[in-house]
Design an enzyme around this catalytic site. Structure first.
Site, short mmCIF file in Angstrom:
data_model
loop_
_atom_site.label_atom_id
_atom_site.label_comp_id
_atom_site.label_asym_id
_atom_site.label_seq_id
_atom_site.Cartn_x
_atom_site.Cartn_y
_atom_site.Cartn_z
N GLU A 9 0.83 -1.20 0.00
CA GLU A 9 0.00 0.00 0.00
C GLU A 9 0.87 1.25 0.00
O GLU A 9 1.96 1.27 0.55
CB GLU A 9 -0.91 0.02 1.24
CG GLU A 9 -2.01 -1.04 1.15
CD GLU A 9 -2.93 -1.08 2.36
OE1 GLU A 9 -4.10 -1.44 2.18
OE2 GLU A 9 -2.50 -0.77 3.48
N CYS A 11 3.46 8.55 1.12
CA CYS A 11 4.08 7.62 2.07
C CYS A 11 4.18 6.29 1.34
O CYS A 11 3.16 5.71 0.96
CB CYS A 11 3.19 7.52 3.31
SG CYS A 11 3.80 6.31 4.49
N CYS A 63 6.79 -6.87 7.04
CA CYS A 63 7.97 -6.38 7.76
C CYS A 63 8.42 -7.44 8.75
O CYS A 63 7.59 -8.11 9.36
CB CYS A 63 7.67 -5.08 8.48
SG CYS A 63 9.13 -4.38 9.31
N CYS A 121 7.15 -5.05 15.42
CA CYS A 121 6.72 -4.08 16.43
C CYS A 121 5.25 -4.37 16.77
O CYS A 121 4.43 -4.53 15.86
CB CYS A 121 6.90 -2.66 15.92
SG CYS A 121 8.59 -2.37 15.35
N CYS A 178 2.11 -2.33 15.35
CA CYS A 178 2.11 -1.98 13.93
C CYS A 178 1.44 -3.09 13.11
O CYS A 178 1.81 -4.26 13.21
CB CYS A 178 3.55 -1.78 13.46
SG CYS A 178 3.70 -1.61 11.68
N CYS A 194 -0.21 5.99 10.14
CA CYS A 194 1.06 5.32 10.43
C CYS A 194 0.79 3.98 11.08
O CYS A 194 0.01 3.89 12.02
CB CYS A 194 1.89 6.11 11.45
SG CYS A 194 2.27 7.76 10.98
N1 SAH Z 1 9.74 0.61 9.55
C1 SAH Z 1 9.95 2.00 9.68
C2 SAH Z 1 9.05 2.84 8.82
C3 SAH Z 1 7.61 2.42 8.67
S1 SAH Z 1 6.56 2.65 10.07
C4 SAH Z 1 9.85 2.41 11.13
O1 SAH Z 1 9.39 1.61 11.93
O2 SAH Z 1 10.29 3.50 11.45
C5 SAH Z 1 6.34 4.42 10.15
C6 SAH Z 1 6.11 4.95 11.55
O3 SAH Z 1 4.82 4.57 12.05
C7 SAH Z 1 7.13 4.45 12.58
O4 SAH Z 1 7.54 5.50 13.42
C8 SAH Z 1 6.31 3.46 13.35
O5 SAH Z 1 6.84 3.21 14.63
C9 SAH Z 1 4.98 4.14 13.38
N2 SAH Z 1 3.86 3.29 13.76
C10 SAH Z 1 3.72 1.97 13.60
N3 SAH Z 1 2.54 1.56 14.08
C11 SAH Z 1 1.90 2.65 14.54
C12 SAH Z 1 0.63 2.88 15.13
N4 SAH Z 1 -0.23 1.89 15.33
N5 SAH Z 1 0.31 4.15 15.46
C13 SAH Z 1 1.16 5.17 15.24
N6 SAH Z 1 2.37 5.01 14.69
C14 SAH Z 1 2.74 3.77 14.33
FE1 SF4 Z 2 8.20 -2.75 10.62
FE2 SF4 Z 2 6.03 -1.61 11.53
FE3 SF4 Z 2 8.12 -1.91 13.13
FE4 SF4 Z 2 8.22 -0.14 11.13
S1 SF4 Z 2 6.87 -0.06 12.91
S2 SF4 Z 2 9.79 -1.64 11.71
S3 SF4 Z 2 6.99 -1.20 9.59
S4 SF4 Z 2 6.92 -3.56 12.24
#
Ligand code: SAH
Ligand code: SF4
Length: 343
Positions: free
Chosen positions: A92, A105, A112, A116, A119, A336
């Protein structure tokens, strides 16, 4: 197998065009058609003779992305596009319009590997890396959409699906292609990569003295809490992340951004804010806080408006600049961390 033409740099495209027995100036014309006129396929390259267009259509694919679905937020400012990749996987991208900014974006991987917990992309696991051309093609697709309305892209954030520094070579190759002054000429300073904190890759990025902006997803200021949210913290604990951040700012003299998704009662406490302020003292940095976006696999809640304001006040009180980001596109799960696709 035909090559994705967007995988090629200007130099490699030239080599391939010469190998087809065409003169070098044709390569320049094709590059211009791709990145200046935003031609979506060979047929549209009307500056070229028909025979050559046919040869190009045989020799190359043009992006390998098929838009398969689209969602628009109720305020009309955010569009989320689902692309099908050539192998059937999906990713996406998001296009946001806010004031005079037009930001896309984009994704760097399908899924991934970093896991995390809050996410949606992390919750789906790792499927595969994207090729440079699949990253470039996401940008060109939105650029074409904007062009239809006489509008232009102003910013690129690599914050969609995936961890860009886990797919380092392809992601930076895509940035270089988009940056090419003879082509799309997109300024590196208007591109931002966000990383979960892969320390060796941050150091490499610093050593390469790139103009692309760097953001690090922090989300917690103590190792125990961070490791419970971001498993990667077990491999690269906070002390190493901050050392790498400091190395980046001293090497490049560029400001680094820290990202922090505020989760009620988890990482929005005074103690976390103060620990962050202590760790970041004297570092050329800026903190972006955003209330957590909801995802299916995580029960944590977004911090209240008051807690968000309090958190940022504490940081500001310690001289750390901080911006509270507005959540956008959550009604269509384009916020995000909300990008996920059923495999
Ligand atoms: N993998 C990279 C970039 C993609 S995620 C990273 O983790 O930085 C982009 C941003 O969205 C990151 O800062 C991530 O921590 C944040 N993010 C992930 N899940 C989220 C959520 N549920 N609410 C708000 N931010 C989130
Ligand atoms: Fe991967 Fe989501 Fe963690 Fe970014 S926030 S590193 S996209 S699992």
């Amino acid at each position: 197998m035909p090559t994705n033409i967007y995988n090629l740099t200007r130099a490699t495209l030239r080599e391939q065009i010469l190998a087809l027995g065409e003169p070098g100036y044709r390569a320049d014309q094709i590059w211009r058609a791709l990145y200046h006129d935003l031609a979506p396929d060979a047929t549209s390259m009307t500056t070229l003779p028909r025979k050559l267009r046919e040869r190009l259509a045989e020799a190359f694919t043009f992006g390998g992305l098929t838009p398969a679905n689209e969602a628009r937020s109720s305020d009309g400012q955010t569009r989320k596009i689902l692309f099908r990749l050539a192998d059937g996987r999906a990713i996406e991208s998001v296009l946001m319009g806010y004031a005079r900014r037009r930001t896309t974006c984009i994704s760097s991987q399908a899924g991934c590997a970093m896991g995390c917990v809050f996410c949606a992309t992390g919750q789906m696991g790792f499927l595969r890396h994207l090729e440079p051309g699949e990253i470039v093609a996401q940008v060109l697709w939105v650029a074409r959409e904007l062009k239809k309305r006489d509008d232009r892209l102003t910013n690129i954030v690599v914050m969609g699906m995936g961890e860009p520094l886990h797919n380092y070579d392809a992601t930076l190759a895509a940035c270089d292609i988009l940056n090419d002054p003879e082509g799309f000429a997109f300024g590196a300073r208007r591109i931002t990569l966000s990383t979960v904190g892969l320390v060796p890759a941050i150091r490499r990025f610093a050593d390469e003295r790139r103009q692309v902006n760097l953001a690090i997803s922090l989300h917690a200021a103590t190792d125990e809490l961070r490791a419970s949210l971001l498993p990667v913290n077990k491999r690269y604990p906070l002390a190493e992340v901050f050392d790498a951040a400091r190395y980046y700012t001293t090497t490049t003299h560029r400001r680094i951004t820290f990202e922090w998704a505020l989760i009620a009662g988890v990482n929005d406490t005074q103690e976390q804010a103060e620990t962050l302020a202590r760790r970041a003292a004297g570092l050329l940095c800026h903190v972006n806080v955003i209330p957590l976006n909801p995802t299916a696999g995580y029960t944590g809640q977004a911090s209240t408006r008051e807690r968000v304001a309090r958190f940022s006040e504490i940081l500001e009180g310690h001289g750390i600049s901080c911006t509270v980001r507005v959540r956008r596109g959550i009604d269509v799960a384009a916020g995000c961390g909300q990008l996920a696709i059923q495999a």
